[in-house]
Every structure is written in C-alpha cells, then in structure tokens.
Design a protein around this motif. Structure first.
Motif, short mmCIF file in Angstrom:
data_model
loop_
_atom_site.label_atom_id
_atom_site.label_comp_id
_atom_site.label_asym_id
_atom_site.label_seq_id
_atom_site.Cartn_x
_atom_site.Cartn_y
_atom_site.Cartn_z
N GLN A 34 36.84 21.37 8.85
CA GLN A 34 37.92 21.36 7.86
C GLN A 34 38.20 19.95 7.37
O GLN A 34 38.21 19.00 8.13
N HIS A 35 38.42 19.84 6.09
CA HIS A 35 38.81 18.56 5.52
C HIS A 35 40.32 18.55 5.38
O HIS A 35 40.95 19.56 5.15
N GLY A 36 40.90 17.41 5.49
CA GLY A 36 42.35 17.30 5.38
C GLY A 36 43.00 17.08 6.73
O GLY A 36 42.34 16.81 7.73
N VAL A 37 44.29 17.21 6.74
CA VAL A 37 45.07 16.95 7.95
C VAL A 37 45.13 18.23 8.79
O VAL A 37 45.55 19.27 8.30
N PRO A 38 44.73 18.15 10.06
CA PRO A 38 44.81 19.35 10.91
C PRO A 38 46.26 19.76 11.14
O PRO A 38 47.18 18.94 11.13
N PHE A 39 46.46 21.04 11.39
CA PHE A 39 47.81 21.57 11.57
C PHE A 39 48.48 20.98 12.81
O PHE A 39 49.70 20.79 12.82
N SER A 40 47.71 20.66 13.83
CA SER A 40 48.30 20.07 15.03
C SER A 40 48.93 18.71 14.70
O SER A 40 49.98 18.36 15.25
N ARG A 41 48.32 17.96 13.80
CA ARG A 41 48.92 16.69 13.39
C ARG A 41 50.20 16.93 12.59
O ARG A 41 51.16 16.20 12.73
N LYS A 42 50.21 17.96 11.77
CA LYS A 42 51.41 18.29 11.01
C LYS A 42 52.55 18.70 11.95
O LYS A 42 53.71 18.36 11.71
N LEU A 43 52.21 19.42 13.01
CA LEU A 43 53.22 19.77 14.01
C LEU A 43 53.72 18.52 14.74
O LEU A 43 54.89 18.45 15.13
N THR A 44 52.86 17.54 14.91
CA THR A 44 53.28 16.28 15.53
C THR A 44 54.31 15.58 14.65
O THR A 44 55.24 14.95 15.17
#
Length: 127
Positions: A34-44
């Motif tokens: 996947q390209h872009g920001v992973p969802f785990s980083r968004k949750l961080t």
C-alpha cells in the motif's frame, strides 16, 4: 476534577487497537504494498492527541490541588456530593473533549486522504 480521565482512557484503548492493527498490517502483504500512510500510523496520531491533552489536563488539575499524590488521589472522591459532581464533569466535559479530539483527528484523516489522492493522480501511470 477528573475530566482528563475520559480522554486518557480513550488514549489507552487507542494504543491497544493501534498495536493490533499494526500487527495485522505487518502480517498482511497487501498493507506492505500500500502507498500512503498506514492506518496504524493514523491511529498513533489519535493516541498522541488524546494522551497529550490528558497529560496537560492532569497537570492543570494537580496544579490546582484537585489531584493529590495521596489517597484518594482525586480530592472529589473523598466526599459523596463531590463525587457526584466529578462524575457529572467526566460525563459532560470529559466526553466533550474526547469527542472534539476525535473530530479533529477525523479532519486530519480527510486532509491526509485528499493529499494522498492528489499525489496518486499526479503520478504517471506505470503501464
């Protein structure tokens, strides 16, 4: 009095969910491609917003003597009338603060999605 406990609890729950999502992303090959920001980083991001706000609020409550280093720790917990007021404050101000932080985070997600979409459109096709 104890309104900071609501966003602090949200931060703890968010951290647990983040760990689970991160482990799932690591196990999945699709997430690695996947390209872009992973969802785990968004949750961080959400965790950082909730935890940072909670720490600042806790400091403010310590500063005003509402939280003490000795039992019952929350000065309002020593008196039943004050306890009812504290629970009301947690239900109103604490929940409102956590909801506002969540709305700000959703706004960040919208901005992130728009930036990712624009970057993807600007990339030349790999065909």
């Amino acid at each position: 009095m104890a309104c900071f406990l609501v966003p602090a609890t949200g931060a703890i729950v968010t951290k647990v969910v983040t760990k689970a999502v991160h482990a799932k992303e690591q196990a999945s090959d699709a997430a690695m491609a996947q390209h872009g920001v992973p969802f785990s980083r968004k949750l961080t991001w959400l965790f950082n917003l909730l935890a940072g706000g909670s720490v600042l609020l806790a400091f403010e409550h310590v500063w005003h003597g509402e939280v003490t280093p000795w039992a019952p720790y929350l000065t309002a917990a020593g008196n039943p009338v004050d306890t009812a007021e504290m629970l009301h404050e947690m239900a109103t101000a604490g929940v409102a603060m956590a909801a506002l932080v969540a709305l700000v985070w959703l706004g960040l997600l919208c901005v992130c999605h728009a930036v990712e979409k624009k970057a993807q459109q600007e990339q030349p096709d790999a065909e």
